[in-house]
Scaffold this motif. Structure first.
Motif, mmCIF file in Angstrom:
data_model
loop_
_atom_site.group_PDB
_atom_site.id
_atom_site.type_symbol
_atom_site.label_atom_id
_atom_site.label_comp_id
_atom_site.label_asym_id
_atom_site.label_seq_id
_atom_site.Cartn_x
_atom_site.Cartn_y
_atom_site.Cartn_z
ATOM 1 N N GLU A 1 0.833 -1.219 0.000
ATOM 2 C CA GLU A 1 0.000 0.000 0.000
ATOM 3 C C GLU A 1 0.860 1.259 0.000
ATOM 4 O O GLU A 1 0.556 2.233 -0.690
ATOM 5 C CB GLU A 1 -0.956 -0.005 1.202
ATOM 6 C CG GLU A 1 -1.886 -1.225 1.255
ATOM 7 C CD GLU A 1 -2.577 -1.510 -0.078
ATOM 8 O OE1 GLU A 1 -3.070 -0.554 -0.719
ATOM 9 O OE2 GLU A 1 -2.622 -2.698 -0.480
ATOM 10 N N ALA A 2 1.949 1.231 0.785
ATOM 11 C CA ALA A 2 2.815 2.424 0.854
ATOM 12 C C ALA A 2 3.485 2.693 -0.498
ATOM 13 O O ALA A 2 3.640 3.845 -0.902
ATOM 14 C CB ALA A 2 3.855 2.255 1.952
ATOM 15 N N VAL A 3 3.859 1.618 -1.210
ATOM 16 C CA VAL A 3 4.473 1.794 -2.527
ATOM 17 C C VAL A 3 3.447 2.409 -3.488
ATOM 18 O O VAL A 3 3.775 3.305 -4.280
ATOM 19 C CB VAL A 3 5.009 0.443 -3.066
ATOM 20 C CG1 VAL A 3 5.335 0.525 -4.547
ATOM 21 C CG2 VAL A 3 6.244 0.020 -2.273
ATOM 22 N N GLN A 4 2.202 1.953 -3.390
ATOM 23 C CA GLN A 4 1.172 2.532 -4.272
ATOM 24 C C GLN A 4 0.963 4.014 -3.980
ATOM 25 O O GLN A 4 0.747 4.817 -4.895
ATOM 26 C CB GLN A 4 -0.132 1.747 -4.142
ATOM 27 C CG GLN A 4 -0.078 0.509 -5.031
ATOM 28 C CD GLN A 4 -1.224 -0.459 -4.810
ATOM 29 O OE1 GLN A 4 -2.270 -0.083 -4.272
ATOM 30 N NE2 GLN A 4 -1.038 -1.695 -5.219
ATOM 31 N N VAL A 5 1.044 4.363 -2.716
ATOM 32 C CA VAL A 5 0.915 5.778 -2.351
ATOM 33 C C VAL A 5 2.085 6.575 -2.929
ATOM 34 O O VAL A 5 1.895 7.662 -3.489
ATOM 35 C CB VAL A 5 0.824 5.927 -0.816
ATOM 36 C CG1 VAL A 5 1.035 7.374 -0.387
ATOM 37 C CG2 VAL A 5 -0.533 5.408 -0.314
ATOM 38 N N LEU A 6 3.300 6.025 -2.833
ATOM 39 C CA LEU A 6 4.457 6.734 -3.408
ATOM 40 C C LEU A 6 4.309 6.865 -4.922
ATOM 41 O O LEU A 6 4.660 7.901 -5.507
ATOM 42 C CB LEU A 6 5.765 6.005 -3.056
ATOM 43 C CG LEU A 6 6.234 6.159 -1.602
ATOM 44 C CD1 LEU A 6 7.450 5.284 -1.329
ATOM 45 C CD2 LEU A 6 6.559 7.623 -1.264
ATOM 46 N N GLU A 7 3.776 5.818 -5.546
ATOM 47 C CA GLU A 7 3.566 5.910 -7.002
ATOM 48 C C GLU A 7 2.561 7.010 -7.337
ATOM 49 O O GLU A 7 2.740 7.765 -8.296
ATOM 50 C CB GLU A 7 3.104 4.552 -7.551
ATOM 51 C CG GLU A 7 4.305 3.712 -7.961
ATOM 52 C CD GLU A 7 3.982 2.251 -8.232
ATOM 53 O OE1 GLU A 7 2.860 1.797 -7.924
ATOM 54 O OE2 GLU A 7 4.886 1.563 -8.755
ATOM 55 N N ALA B 1 6.201 6.358 4.673
ATOM 56 C CA ALA B 1 6.549 6.796 3.309
ATOM 57 C C ALA B 1 6.518 8.324 3.224
ATOM 58 O O ALA B 1 7.341 8.936 2.533
ATOM 59 C CB ALA B 1 5.600 6.172 2.294
ATOM 60 N N ALA B 2 5.584 8.939 3.943
ATOM 61 C CA ALA B 2 5.541 10.414 3.971
ATOM 62 C C ALA B 2 6.819 10.954 4.612
ATOM 63 O O ALA B 2 7.406 11.936 4.134
ATOM 64 C CB ALA B 2 4.311 10.899 4.741
ATOM 65 N N MET B 3 7.271 10.293 5.684
ATOM 66 C CA MET B 3 8.524 10.732 6.331
ATOM 67 C C MET B 3 9.709 10.549 5.378
ATOM 68 O O MET B 3 10.648 11.342 5.375
ATOM 69 C CB MET B 3 8.762 9.966 7.633
ATOM 70 C CG MET B 3 7.730 10.267 8.713
ATOM 71 S SD MET B 3 8.120 9.481 10.311
ATOM 72 C CE MET B 3 9.199 10.722 11.065
ATOM 73 N N LEU B 4 9.645 9.483 4.582
ATOM 74 C CA LEU B 4 10.702 9.241 3.572
ATOM 75 C C LEU B 4 10.762 10.416 2.588
ATOM 76 O O LEU B 4 11.846 10.929 2.275
ATOM 77 C CB LEU B 4 10.407 7.923 2.859
ATOM 78 C CG LEU B 4 11.365 7.384 1.796
ATOM 79 C CD1 LEU B 4 11.168 5.876 1.657
ATOM 80 C CD2 LEU B 4 11.210 8.036 0.439
ATOM 81 N N LEU B 5 9.609 10.845 2.105
ATOM 82 C CA LEU B 5 9.568 11.972 1.166
ATOM 83 C C LEU B 5 10.181 13.216 1.811
ATOM 84 O O LEU B 5 10.962 13.938 1.194
ATOM 85 C CB LEU B 5 8.110 12.256 0.762
ATOM 86 C CG LEU B 5 7.428 11.170 -0.082
ATOM 87 C CD1 LEU B 5 5.914 11.391 -0.126
ATOM 88 C CD2 LEU B 5 7.999 11.143 -1.498
#
Ligand code: NAD
Ligand code: IPM
Ligand code: MN
Length: 361
Positions: free
Chosen positions: A20-26, A306-310
């Motif tokens: 799910e997190a990868v889909q959000v990043l995409e 993933a938001a923290m990664l960005l």
């Protein structure tokens, strides 16, 4: 921007929530015009099964060749035999150590829509917004140890800290406090432990010399466990050594309402080609064997990671905020995974929750 993200799904619910997190990043890439490339690696129990090693060399190389790492979770009953020579958790500790990720940031923020998801009273939770900075590559996790043998039945672990290890994580926590509400609570057990007495002395000296504008208090860890559920809104940045920070953040997850909500960022000194720390991003929860494979795990902790990664590894603040806003909107609309289902308008599974965040984006 072009960026390479290493993805280590791991075990149990790890693959479910990282998908799910990868889909959000995409979706972020599409909306903001970035090209994210994902490269997958093995870590933990799945790596023991496939490669005979919880942290294969290829996984280390994959991470070192990436701008940031997104991790699910490792471990599970299959690999829990106490006499086993390899454990999935060694892979996780190994990658943190190899990448030099000495600081683990675990923000705990109350989402107003989830006020009733917590087991605590709403009036206790009002205003909760704290950041736990957990030291991640030292202490009892990495000190000298001895396993028991059938003959001696004696075992020990050693909580070991040096001045530079304490200084660098304190500096990072104090900097965060300066950018937030200017308060730092340092947690230790200085009434009993020698390593904590050094911890307290180093924190005091560094704060006096470099951060006189940040208000410092020292709190004993046992008392902190109590204060966290008595008056959690009183804290801004909480600094703790490795084991204390691990325990206190599982407790703190219930301020937000669930383990499935708390993200984390692990940072070190090494920079990626974007001039930002090459961080590792993972939910604070584990592989949740009790719900794995059923499609009901809450993916929001990983999506928020993933938001923290960005934010921290790619310098994409607006994109990070867009993800956080999408999560808030989905929760405000009443969507809930079962772990936070109290008072829900609609109870959904992992994939539907992820898709709802993507749709908002
Ligand atoms: P856990 O965090 O996996 O689960 C604790 C409880 O929280 C369980 O009831 C679980 O169902 C629930 N939970 C956790 N994440 C959830 C989510 N996203 N959505 C809904 N509910 C969620 O801790 P545990 O059961 O003590 O440990 C299980 C395994 O995970 C162990 O092998 C442990 O070593 C490992 N572990 C790994 C990590 C990691 O990889 N970072 C962290 C903690 C534990
Ligand atoms: C965490 C976990 C890990 C830790 C375990 C699985 C090694 O509990 O990430 O919080 O203790 O650091
Ligand atoms: Mn933990």
């Amino acid at each position: 921007m072009k960026a390479i993200v290493a993805v280590l799904p791991g075990d149990g619910i790890g693959p479910e929530v990282t998908t799910e997190a990868v889909q959000v990043l995409e979706a972020v890439g599409q909306r903001f015009g970035h090209e994210f490339q994902f490269s997958y690696g093995l870590l933990g129990g799945c790596a023991i099964d496939a490669a005979g090693n919880p942290l294969p060399a290829e996984t280390v190389m994959l991470c070192q060749a990436s701008d940031a790492v997104l991790l699910g979770a490792v471990g599970g009953p299959k690999w829990d035999d106490p006499t086993a020579s390899m454990r999935p958790e060694q892979g996780l500790l190994g990658i943190r150590r190899v990448l030099g990720l000495y600081a683990n940031l675990r923000p705990v923020k109350l989402v107003p829509a989830l006020l009733h998801a917590s087991t605590l009273k709403p009036e206790v939770l009002a205003g909760v917004d704290l950041l736990v900075v957990r030291e991640l590559t030292g202490g009892v996790y990495f000190g000298p140890r001895k396993e028991a043998t059938p003959d001696d039945q004696v075992a020990y672990d050693t909580m070991l800290y040096s001045r530079p290890e304490i200084e660098r994580v304190t500096r990072l926590a104090a900097q965060a406090a300066r950018e937030r509400r200017g308060r730092l609570a340092s947690v230790d057990k200085a009434n009993v432990l020698a390593s904590s007495r050094l911890w307290r002395r180093v924190v005091t000296e560094l704060m006096r010399a470099e951060f006189p504008d940040v208000a410092l208090e020292h709190v004993l860890v046992d008392a902190m466990a109590m204060h966290l559920i008595r008056r959690p809104a009183a804290y801004d940045v909480v600094l703790a050594e490795n084991l204390f920070g691990d325990i206190l953040t599982d407790e703190a997850s219930m301020l937000a309402g669930s383990m499935g909500l708390l993200p984390s960022a692990s940072l070190g000194e090494e920079l990626n080609p974007h001039g930002q720390p090459r961080g590792l991003y993972e939910p604070i929860h584990g592989s949740a064997p009790d719900i794995a494979g059923r499609g009901v795990a809450n993916p929001l902790a990983t999506i928020l990671s993933a938001a923290m990664l960005l934010r921290h590894s790619l310098g994409l603040e607006a994109e990070a905020q867009a993800v956080e806003a999408a999560v808030d909107a989905v929760l405000a609309a009443g969507l809930r995974t079962p772990d936070i289902a109290d008072g829900a308008v609609e109870v959904v599974g992992t994939a539907a929750m992820g898709a709802a965040v993507v749709e908002r984006l």
